[in-house]
Write a protein that holds these residues in place. Structure first.
Motif, PDB file in Angstrom:
ATOM      1  N   CYS A 177     -27.968  64.566 -21.588  1.00 57.36           N
ATOM      2  CA  CYS A 177     -28.922  63.818 -20.760  1.00 57.36           C
ATOM      3  C   CYS A 177     -28.186  62.680 -20.051  1.00 57.36           C
ATOM      4  N   VAL A 178     -28.110  62.751 -18.737  1.00 56.75           N
ATOM      5  CA  VAL A 178     -27.398  61.757 -17.933  1.00 56.75           C
ATOM      6  C   VAL A 178     -28.406  60.897 -17.171  1.00 56.75           C
ATOM      7  N   THR A 179     -28.207  59.583 -17.194  1.00 54.65           N
ATOM      8  CA  THR A 179     -29.100  58.654 -16.505  1.00 54.65           C
ATOM      9  C   THR A 179     -28.517  58.257 -15.154  1.00 54.65           C
ATOM     10  N   LEU A 180     -29.304  58.429 -14.090  1.00 55.83           N
ATOM     11  CA  LEU A 180     -28.870  58.059 -12.742  1.00 55.83           C
ATOM     12  C   LEU A 180     -29.789  56.966 -12.194  1.00 55.83           C
ATOM     13  N   ALA A 181     -29.213  55.865 -11.758  1.00 60.64           N
ATOM     14  CA  ALA A 181     -30.005  54.794 -11.149  1.00 60.64           C
ATOM     15  C   ALA A 181     -30.374  55.186  -9.719  1.00 60.64           C
ATOM     16  N   LEU A 182     -31.651  55.060  -9.379  1.00 53.90           N
ATOM     17  CA  LEU A 182     -32.117  55.424  -8.041  1.00 53.90           C
ATOM     18  C   LEU A 182     -32.550  54.206  -7.228  1.00 53.90           C
ATOM     19  N   SER A 183     -32.366  53.021  -7.777  1.00 49.31           N
ATOM     20  CA  SER A 183     -32.807  51.815  -7.073  1.00 49.31           C
ATOM     21  C   SER A 183     -31.808  50.693  -7.308  1.00 49.31           C
ATOM     22  N   LYS A 184     -31.949  49.649  -6.520  1.00 49.93           N
ATOM     23  CA  LYS A 184     -31.066  48.496  -6.622  1.00 49.93           C
ATOM     24  C   LYS A 184     -31.900  47.238  -6.813  1.00 49.93           C
ATOM     25  N   GLU A 185     -31.553  46.454  -7.821  1.00 47.63           N
ATOM     26  CA  GLU A 185     -32.322  45.250  -8.113  1.00 47.63           C
ATOM     27  C   GLU A 185     -32.001  44.146  -7.111  1.00 47.63           C
ATOM     28  N   HIS A 186     -33.031  43.440  -6.666  1.00 45.96           N
ATOM     29  CA  HIS A 186     -32.833  42.334  -5.727  1.00 45.96           C
ATOM     30  C   HIS A 186     -33.303  41.033  -6.377  1.00 45.96           C
ATOM     31  N   ASN A 187     -32.349  40.263  -6.850  1.00 48.95           N
ATOM     32  CA  ASN A 187     -32.696  38.925  -7.332  1.00 48.95           C
ATOM     33  C   ASN A 187     -31.709  37.922  -6.745  1.00 48.95           C
ATOM     34  N   PRO A 188     -32.102  36.663  -6.641  1.00 51.44           N
ATOM     35  CA  PRO A 188     -31.294  35.682  -5.897  1.00 51.44           C
ATOM     36  C   PRO A 188     -29.970  35.309  -6.548  1.00 51.44           C
ATOM     37  N   THR A 189     -29.721  35.779  -7.776  1.00 60.87           N
ATOM     38  CA  THR A 189     -28.439  35.465  -8.404  1.00 60.87           C
ATOM     39  C   THR A 189     -27.334  36.429  -7.969  1.00 60.87           C
ATOM     40  N   ILE A 190     -27.706  37.557  -7.355  1.00 60.58           N
ATOM     41  CA  ILE A 190     -26.704  38.499  -6.823  1.00 60.58           C
ATOM     42  C   ILE A 190     -26.044  37.865  -5.602  1.00 60.58           C
ATOM     43  N   TYR A 191     -24.748  37.985  -5.498  1.00 63.43           N
ATOM     44  CA  TYR A 191     -23.974  37.259  -4.486  1.00 63.43           C
ATOM     45  C   TYR A 191     -24.502  37.460  -3.074  1.00 63.43           C
ATOM     46  N   GLU A 192     -24.678  38.736  -2.646  1.00 61.32           N
ATOM     47  CA  GLU A 192     -25.114  38.990  -1.269  1.00 61.32           C
ATOM     48  C   GLU A 192     -26.498  38.409  -1.003  1.00 61.32           C
ATOM     49  N   GLU A 193     -27.370  38.497  -2.003  1.00 58.54           N
ATOM     50  CA  GLU A 193     -28.714  37.970  -1.830  1.00 58.54           C
ATOM     51  C   GLU A 193     -28.689  36.441  -1.759  1.00 58.54           C
ATOM     52  N   ARG A 194     -27.898  35.838  -2.618  1.00 52.02           N
ATOM     53  CA  ARG A 194     -27.808  34.369  -2.629  1.00 52.02           C
ATOM     54  C   ARG A 194     -27.229  33.838  -1.314  1.00 52.02           C
ATOM     55  N   MET A 195     -26.200  34.514  -0.800  1.00 52.04           N
ATOM     56  CA  MET A 195     -25.591  34.083   0.455  1.00 52.04           C
ATOM     57  C   MET A 195     -26.592  34.145   1.610  1.00 52.04           C
ATOM     58  N   ARG A 196     -27.380  35.214   1.656  1.00 51.59           N
ATOM     59  CA  ARG A 196     -28.373  35.343   2.734  1.00 51.59           C
ATOM     60  C   ARG A 196     -29.413  34.227   2.650  1.00 51.59           C
ATOM     61  N   ILE A 197     -29.879  33.944   1.456  1.00 51.69           N
ATOM     62  CA  ILE A 197     -30.888  32.897   1.270  1.00 51.69           C
ATOM     63  C   ILE A 197     -30.323  31.527   1.628  1.00 51.69           C
ATOM     64  N   GLN A 198     -29.098  31.259   1.229  1.00 52.62           N
ATOM     65  CA  GLN A 198     -28.499  29.956   1.535  1.00 52.62           C
ATOM     66  C   GLN A 198     -28.212  29.814   3.031  1.00 52.62           C
ATOM     67  N   ARG A 199     -27.809  30.912   3.692  1.00 51.65           N
ATOM     68  CA  ARG A 199     -27.598  30.848   5.138  1.00 51.65           C
ATOM     69  C   ARG A 199     -28.898  30.567   5.876  1.00 51.65           C
ATOM     70  N   ALA A 200     -30.016  31.018   5.299  1.00 48.83           N
ATOM     71  CA  ALA A 200     -31.322  30.784   5.926  1.00 48.83           C
ATOM     72  C   ALA A 200     -31.864  29.385   5.625  1.00 48.83           C
ATOM     73  N   GLY A 201     -31.116  28.616   4.817  1.00 47.70           N
ATOM     74  CA  GLY A 201     -31.554  27.258   4.504  1.00 47.70           C
ATOM     75  C   GLY A 201     -32.251  27.114   3.171  1.00 47.70           C
ATOM     76  N   GLY A 202     -32.334  28.201   2.415  1.00 49.68           N
ATOM     77  CA  GLY A 202     -32.964  28.136   1.102  1.00 49.68           C
ATOM     78  C   GLY A 202     -31.955  27.764   0.024  1.00 49.68           C
ATOM     79  N   SER A 203     -32.450  27.467  -1.147  1.00 55.16           N
ATOM     80  CA  SER A 203     -31.588  27.139  -2.277  1.00 55.16           C
ATOM     81  C   SER A 203     -31.871  28.101  -3.422  1.00 55.16           C
ATOM     82  N   VAL A 204     -30.851  28.293  -4.258  1.00 56.37           N
ATOM     83  CA  VAL A 204     -30.982  29.195  -5.391  1.00 56.37           C
ATOM     84  C   VAL A 204     -30.557  28.469  -6.654  1.00 56.37           C
TER      85      VAL A 204
END
Length: 317
Positions: A177-204
């Motif tokens: 039995c092999v497990t395959l991830a079909l989605s990607k988690e989006h939370n502000p601690t992930i680097y790309e997500e944090r960078m986008r939020i900070q560029r928009a003027g938000g804080s994390v």
């Protein structure tokens, strides 16, 4: 002799045609998808999750290529209220239907564009409705499965997830039995997500502005100026026999890893299988229902205080 040769050649040609037709039938054979759901409120005052199970979405379509089939399953995890999740559950699949490509050429590219446009449209429609009501600050995650023939497309934003179990044969002949991830988690601690939020003027600070746990969502109008977007992550997967999919909100995955949830369900399915009997359709449905209910209940038993919604999707050819 020439007559006999022509007859043999004719028989051979007919055999090749029949083999080709049989091969095409196998290729065109569509998977049968069935979904069951289990929902638990947990310790929350209200149920803010929503879900949709439409194994025959193609019935709602006016035009579809010959032999095509669509299925749709979705989980929405609301926060700040249940209105965003309910709105998405009621409207997103209708938007997908209205935007679904009519042309079969470049279908893969067009289906992905359809999903991206549908998420954006649903978010805009909800924000427009919410803006006329100042008290509406609801938001929602979204994880949606759209099956086009035997190809599975997953569009997700936020922290609800989809995982697939694939049974593979080992060299010794055993099943693994092999497990395959079909989605990607989006939370502000992930680097790309944090960078986008900070560029928009938000804080994390663990969360967006110290409040919002996810970096992408439907709704959350007050955070859109801070880089919280409604663009989903897209995945594509070809279905194979014996696959099954778990689609669930983060309430499940706070107390289960993806691999644990797959193994937990697979064990129940195997333990409750009917020995030596074939064609047990009702029994098959019952086993998936039991596994889904037990998985949701076990999440609560393990101490998850959040809402828990689990959709278990069986795939048969």
């Amino acid at each position: 002799e020439r007559g006999e040769k022509r007859k043999r050649d004719g028989d051979l040609d007919q055999q090749q045609v029949e083999e080709k037709d049989e091969a095409e039938k196998k290729v065109c054979k569509l998977a049968k998808l069935k979904g069951v759901v289990a929902a638990r409120r947990g310790e929350r005052e209200e149920m803010q999750d929503a879900h949709v199970l439409l194994p025959n979405l193609s019935e709602c379509m006016k035009t579809l290529p010959a032999q095509s089939r669509l299925s749709y399953f979705a989980v929405f995890d609301g926060h700040g209220g249940a209105r965003a999740s309910q709105f998405a559950a009621e409207n997103l699949h209708h938007t997908v239907i209205s935007k679904f490509p009519k042309d079969v050429e470049n279908l893969d590219k067009l289906v992905k564009k359809c999903l991206l446009d549908s998420f954006r449209q649903t978010d805009e429609d909800f924000l427009k409705k919410a803006s006329s009501k100042p008290a509406w600050k609801d938001g929602s995650t979204a994880t949606c499965l759209l099956v086009v023939d035997n190809v599975l497309y997953v569009a997700n934003l936020g922290d609800s997830r989809a995982v697939l179990c694939r049974i593979e044969q080992t060299d010794s002949g055993d099943e693994n039995c092999v497990t395959l991830a079909l989605s990607k988690e989006h939370n502000p601690t992930i680097y790309e997500e944090r960078m986008r939020i900070q560029r928009a003027g938000g804080s994390v600070d663990g969360r967006v502005l110290g409040v919002l746990e996810v970096s992408r969502s439907i709704g959350d109008g007050q955070y859109k100026r801070c880089g919280v977007i409604s663009t989903p992550d897209l995945r594509r997967c070809q279905l194979t026999p014996k696959d099954f999919v778990i689609l669930a909100c983060d309430g499940l995955f706070k107390v289960f890893s993806a691999e644990e949830s797959i193994k937990y369900v697979n064990k129940i399915l195997q333990d409750s299988a009917v020995d030596g009997k074939a064609g047990q359709t009702l029994e098959e449905a019952g086993r998936y229902e039991e596994a889904c209910q037990q998985l949701a209940s076990e999440a609560v038993r393990r101490g998850c205080a959040d809402n828990v919604t689990v959709i278990l999707i069986s795939i048969e050819f």
